[in-house]
Design a protein around this motif. Structure first.
Motif, mmCIF file in Angstrom:
data_model
loop_
_atom_site.group_PDB
_atom_site.id
_atom_site.type_symbol
_atom_site.label_atom_id
_atom_site.label_comp_id
_atom_site.label_asym_id
_atom_site.label_seq_id
_atom_site.Cartn_x
_atom_site.Cartn_y
_atom_site.Cartn_z
ATOM 1 N N VAL A 33 -19.580 -7.720 5.838
ATOM 2 C CA VAL A 33 -19.334 -9.149 5.695
ATOM 3 C C VAL A 33 -19.775 -9.627 4.314
ATOM 4 O O VAL A 33 -19.082 -10.425 3.667
ATOM 5 C CB VAL A 33 -20.068 -9.943 6.803
ATOM 6 C CG1 VAL A 33 -20.171 -11.427 6.444
ATOM 7 C CG2 VAL A 33 -19.335 -9.788 8.129
ATOM 8 N N LEU A 34 -20.908 -9.128 3.836
ATOM 9 C CA LEU A 34 -21.365 -9.514 2.503
ATOM 10 C C LEU A 34 -20.383 -9.055 1.425
ATOM 11 O O LEU A 34 -20.143 -9.773 0.440
ATOM 12 C CB LEU A 34 -22.756 -8.926 2.230
ATOM 13 C CG LEU A 34 -23.909 -9.943 2.344
ATOM 14 C CD1 LEU A 34 -23.996 -10.478 3.763
ATOM 15 C CD2 LEU A 34 -25.225 -9.320 1.943
ATOM 16 N N GLN A 35 -19.815 -7.874 1.605
ATOM 17 C CA GLN A 35 -18.825 -7.388 0.643
ATOM 18 C C GLN A 35 -17.593 -8.300 0.641
ATOM 19 O O GLN A 35 -17.065 -8.652 -0.427
ATOM 20 C CB GLN A 35 -18.412 -5.955 0.995
ATOM 21 C CG GLN A 35 -17.379 -5.341 0.064
ATOM 22 C CD GLN A 35 -17.883 -5.176 -1.359
ATOM 23 O OE1 GLN A 35 -19.080 -5.088 -1.595
ATOM 24 N NE2 GLN A 35 -16.969 -5.151 -2.322
ATOM 25 N N GLU A 36 -17.158 -8.700 1.838
ATOM 26 C CA GLU A 36 -16.013 -9.608 1.934
ATOM 27 C C GLU A 36 -16.349 -10.973 1.343
ATOM 28 O O GLU A 36 -15.507 -11.609 0.686
ATOM 29 C CB GLU A 36 -15.603 -9.740 3.411
ATOM 30 C CG GLU A 36 -15.049 -8.445 3.997
ATOM 31 C CD GLU A 36 -15.067 -8.423 5.515
ATOM 32 O OE1 GLU A 36 -15.508 -9.431 6.114
ATOM 33 O OE2 GLU A 36 -14.666 -7.412 6.105
ATOM 34 N N THR A 37 -17.583 -11.414 1.565
ATOM 35 C CA THR A 37 -18.021 -12.690 1.002
ATOM 36 C C THR A 37 -18.003 -12.636 -0.520
ATOM 37 O O THR A 37 -17.540 -13.568 -1.198
ATOM 38 C CB THR A 37 -19.444 -13.038 1.498
ATOM 39 O OG1 THR A 37 -19.426 -13.176 2.921
ATOM 40 C CG2 THR A 37 -19.951 -14.332 0.873
ATOM 41 N N TRP A 38 -18.500 -11.532 -1.062
ATOM 42 C CA TRP A 38 -18.524 -11.376 -2.518
ATOM 43 C C TRP A 38 -17.111 -11.410 -3.107
ATOM 44 O O TRP A 38 -16.857 -12.063 -4.118
ATOM 45 C CB TRP A 38 -19.225 -10.083 -2.904
ATOM 46 C CG TRP A 38 -18.932 -9.678 -4.325
ATOM 47 C CD1 TRP A 38 -18.195 -8.622 -4.747
ATOM 48 C CD2 TRP A 38 -19.347 -10.384 -5.506
ATOM 49 N NE1 TRP A 38 -18.121 -8.609 -6.128
ATOM 50 C CE2 TRP A 38 -18.819 -9.679 -6.618
ATOM 51 C CE3 TRP A 38 -20.116 -11.523 -5.740
ATOM 52 C CZ2 TRP A 38 -19.037 -10.080 -7.925
ATOM 53 C CZ3 TRP A 38 -20.322 -11.925 -7.050
ATOM 54 C CH2 TRP A 38 -19.794 -11.206 -8.125
ATOM 55 N N LEU A 39 -16.185 -10.725 -2.467
ATOM 56 C CA LEU A 39 -14.811 -10.680 -2.977
ATOM 57 C C LEU A 39 -14.199 -12.072 -3.018
ATOM 58 O O LEU A 39 -13.446 -12.404 -3.958
ATOM 59 C CB LEU A 39 -13.966 -9.749 -2.112
ATOM 60 C CG LEU A 39 -14.313 -8.257 -2.198
ATOM 61 C CD1 LEU A 39 -13.492 -7.453 -1.205
ATOM 62 C CD2 LEU A 39 -14.106 -7.736 -3.614
ATOM 63 N N ARG A 40 -14.508 -12.893 -2.020
ATOM 64 C CA ARG A 40 -13.985 -14.263 -2.017
ATOM 65 C C ARG A 40 -14.733 -15.147 -3.016
ATOM 66 O O ARG A 40 -14.135 -15.972 -3.698
ATOM 67 C CB ARG A 40 -14.055 -14.836 -0.604
ATOM 68 C CG ARG A 40 -12.943 -14.294 0.287
ATOM 69 C CD ARG A 40 -13.244 -14.378 1.761
ATOM 70 N NE ARG A 40 -12.097 -13.884 2.516
ATOM 71 C CZ ARG A 40 -11.797 -12.588 2.669
ATOM 72 N NH1 ARG A 40 -12.555 -11.671 2.087
ATOM 73 N NH2 ARG A 40 -10.748 -12.215 3.366
#
Length: 301
Positions: A40-47
């Motif tokens: 989830v943190l990786q997805e958050t970073w990408l956004r």
């Protein structure tokens, strides 16, 4: 817009790193899985990397909103995985620093007992409860994160609070009493003393064990001191070498690292009330034990 302004360096990176522990804690409390929280943190970073920071008024709130939405999406997917899970499902245990245990609010919010209560909420209820009760996020911000109206969020928060309050652990004992109970439990296990174990277990103690279909575990929770004692000595007594257990702090509360035949078998978190153990949470699934070797930083702020 230059590349560093899109989030691949500079202020965007600094902001994300500054709030990373908070975002991980939000995701973990919603999911109960460190591995999924990291995703989830990786997805958050990408956004976040594609956001125009000039348009962001409150960076912390914006990041929490992104994390919540991604965690909600993953939580709904995880429900299908849990339905196919073999036996009882327990949260992925985290080795936590002493300061987590000293922060009563944080320790309670990530304890195994509380995490299991949160499992009984719907995904939206869980998100609203976690954001409001643990992180003190305002209703307007929560509404934006879960895509509901503020009025609906207030109703959800009230309903979730009543649900949790009816199931959350009762008042715990002092640290000294907790340590004494843990030591009595440890000594009884290592010396093979059933009566010593019965003396420290509450009559209505409940043991939940999670083997994930990989390690032997009870398929359902075991209730009652006699049954829990028989299960523990039945399963731990099959080893060829002495059982050794070492005290540790898991999810901000007292726990034991269990070693069989010289190798780590699992983590057993405990809940103590009125100087006796009322809850045992035994994670044996090796796929869930990667976070007990080094501390995971958690924060509510």
């Amino acid at each position: 817009m230059e590349e560093h302004e899109k989030g691949f360096g500079g202020p965007a990176t600094e902001t994300f790193v500054a709030h990373r522990n908070l975002l991980f804690t939000v995701a973990y409390e919603m999911l109960g899985s460190a591995a999924d929280a990291e995703d989830v943190l990786q997805e958050t970073w990408l956004r976040w990397a594609g956001v125009d920071l000039a348009l962001v008024r409150d960076e912390r709130a914006y990041l929490v909103r992104i994390t919540t939405r991604q965690a909600l999406n993953r939580l709904r997917t995880m429900q299908r995985r849990k339905e196919a899970y073999v036996g009882s499902w327990l949260p992925e245990p985290l080795l936590t620093a002493p300061d987590v245990a000293e922060d009563v609010e944080l320790a309670e919010s990530v304890s195994m007992a509380m995490m299991l209560v949160l499992e009984t909420l719907s995904p939206t209820e869980r998100a609203v409860f976690v954001l409001r009760e643990a992180f003190d996020v305002g209703y307007e911000e929560i509404a934006a994160a879960v895509e509901k109206s503020p009025a609906a969020v207030r109703q959800i928060a009230h309903r979730a609070r009543l649900h949790v309050d009816a199931r959350r652990p009762r008042r715990t004992v002092s640290p000294g009493e907790g340590r004494a109970a843990l030591e009595s439990f440890r000594r009884a296990i290592e010396t093979g003393d059933p009566q010593g174990l019965l003396d420290v277990l509450a009559p209505d103690v409940v043991l939940v064990s999670d083997g994930g279909g990989i390690k032997q575990a009870a398929l359902r929770p075991i209730a009652g001191a006699d049954k829990v004692t028989r299960f523990l000595f039945g399963s731990l007594g099959k080893t060829r070498s002495p059982v050794t257990v070492a005290p540790t702090v898991i999810n901000g509360t007292r726990a034991l690292l269990v070693h069989l035949d010289g190798e780590m078998d699992g983590v057993m978190a405990i809940r103590v009330e009125d100087a006796r153990i009322t809850g045992l949470y035994y994670v044996r699934n090796p796929e869930k034990l990667s976070r007990v070797a080094s501390e995971t930083p958690l924060t509510l702020r």
